[in-house]
Design an enzyme around this catalytic site. Structure first.
Site, PDB file in Angstrom:
ATOM      1  N   GLU A  64       5.212  -4.763 -17.160  1.00  0.00           N
ATOM      2  CA  GLU A  64       4.989  -5.924 -18.104  1.00  0.00           C
ATOM      3  C   GLU A  64       5.750  -7.086 -17.939  1.00  0.00           C
ATOM      4  O   GLU A  64       5.389  -8.135 -17.855  1.00  0.00           O
ATOM      5  CB  GLU A  64       5.175  -5.228 -19.588  1.00  0.00           C
ATOM      6  CG  GLU A  64       4.720  -6.575 -20.339  1.00  0.00           C
ATOM      7  CD  GLU A  64       4.235  -6.117 -21.908  1.00  0.00           C
ATOM      8  OE1 GLU A  64       4.061  -7.083 -22.761  1.00  0.00           O
ATOM      9  OE2 GLU A  64       3.897  -4.744 -22.310  1.00  0.00           O
ATOM     10  N   GLY A  84       1.406 -11.265 -23.415  1.00  0.00           N
ATOM     11  CA  GLY A  84       0.669  -9.916 -22.795  1.00  0.00           C
ATOM     12  C   GLY A  84      -0.177  -9.749 -24.162  1.00  0.00           C
ATOM     13  O   GLY A  84       0.373  -9.804 -25.360  1.00  0.00           O
ATOM     14  N   HIS A  91       0.644   6.899 -15.256  1.00  0.00           N
ATOM     15  CA  HIS A  91       1.845   7.463 -14.559  1.00  0.00           C
ATOM     16  C   HIS A  91       1.342   8.603 -13.606  1.00  0.00           C
ATOM     17  O   HIS A  91       0.862   9.575 -14.055  1.00  0.00           O
ATOM     18  CB  HIS A  91       2.647   7.913 -15.356  1.00  0.00           C
ATOM     19  CG  HIS A  91       3.054   7.120 -16.695  1.00  0.00           C
ATOM     20  ND1 HIS A  91       3.770   5.710 -16.428  1.00  0.00           N
ATOM     21  CD2 HIS A  91       2.591   7.071 -18.056  1.00  0.00           C
ATOM     22  CE1 HIS A  91       3.876   5.076 -17.331  1.00  0.00           C
ATOM     23  NE2 HIS A  91       3.360   5.908 -18.485  1.00  0.00           N
ATOM     24  N   ARG A  93       2.922   9.796 -10.449  1.00  0.00           N
ATOM     25  CA  ARG A  93       3.999  10.561  -9.753  1.00  0.00           C
ATOM     26  C   ARG A  93       5.249  10.309 -10.453  1.00  0.00           C
ATOM     27  O   ARG A  93       5.639   9.344 -10.903  1.00  0.00           O
ATOM     28  CB  ARG A  93       4.091  10.346  -8.597  1.00  0.00           C
ATOM     29  CG  ARG A  93       5.207  11.120  -7.487  1.00  0.00           C
ATOM     30  CD  ARG A  93       4.749  10.442  -5.913  1.00  0.00           C
ATOM     31  NE  ARG A  93       3.609  10.948  -5.620  1.00  0.00           N
ATOM     32  CZ  ARG A  93       3.080  11.248  -4.234  1.00  0.00           C
ATOM     33  NH1 ARG A  93       4.155  11.176  -3.392  1.00  0.00           N
ATOM     34  NH2 ARG A  93       1.975  11.543  -3.992  1.00  0.00           N
ATOM     35  N   SER A  94       6.184  11.508 -10.356  1.00  0.00           N
ATOM     36  CA  SER A  94       7.412  11.402 -11.016  1.00  0.00           C
ATOM     37  C   SER A  94       8.390  10.849  -9.943  1.00  0.00           C
ATOM     38  O   SER A  94       8.292  11.306  -8.726  1.00  0.00           O
ATOM     39  CB  SER A  94       8.021  12.725 -11.722  1.00  0.00           C
ATOM     40  OG  SER A  94       7.893  13.745 -10.805  1.00  0.00           O
ATOM     41  N   GLY A 110      -7.518 -17.224 -14.840  1.00  0.00           N
ATOM     42  CA  GLY A 110      -8.210 -18.392 -15.366  1.00  0.00           C
ATOM     43  C   GLY A 110      -7.330 -19.282 -16.013  1.00  0.00           C
ATOM     44  O   GLY A 110      -6.118 -19.185 -16.157  1.00  0.00           O
TER      45      GLY A 110
END
Length: 140
Positions: A64, A84, A91, A93-94, A110
């Site tokens: 974000e 936002g 998520h 992959r760790s 835009g």
């Protein structure tokens, strides 16, 4: 965009908002182009969830932060600001330790709405998180 302009943008972003969440997580902006923005974030105990891996919320903060800043650096800041309104984060992959790099790119830029995609990768280049974000561009 000239190298001087890139440096000015990165310097501004890296010195903006001291004491706020992005700074507390160690997010550092590293690259900017005409339609993308990248930043790094260290992965350590400060961003872990109880199982000792990167907290999904920390990935969302990086995503974000990138998506919001990408929109805000490419609008007329005297007249508008971008906020936002939607984020969708996957998520994939760790990671337990190291550094992740996120890159935000415009899908649509835009006049009143920006949509971006953000990829977060580990140091080997593996995709850790894929996020899409929508920002509304609002008159001040």
């Amino acid at each position: 965009m000239t190298n001087k302009e890139k440096k000015e943008i990165l310097d501004f972003l890296n010195n903006w908002g001291n004491g706020l969440l992005a700074k507390n997580l160690g997010i550092q902006f590293s690259e900017v182009t005409e339609d993308s923005l990248s930043a790094t974030m260290p992965v350590d105990e400060g961003v872990h969830q109880p199982f000792g891996i990167l907290h999904g919320g920390a990935s969302c903060v990086l995503a974000e932060t990138l998506g919001s800043c990408l929109s805000n650096i490419f609008i007329d800041k005297e007249k508008y600001y971008a906020v936002g309104t939607n984020i969708n984060s996957n998520h994939l992959r760790s990671i337990r330790k190291g550094m992740v790099t996120g890159t935000a790119k415009f899908i649509r830029k835009g006049k009143t709405m920006h949509v971006s995609e953000i990829e977060i990768r580990n140091e080997k280049g593996d995709l850790i998180n894929y996020t899409t974000m929508t920002n509304n561009v609002i008159a001040k």
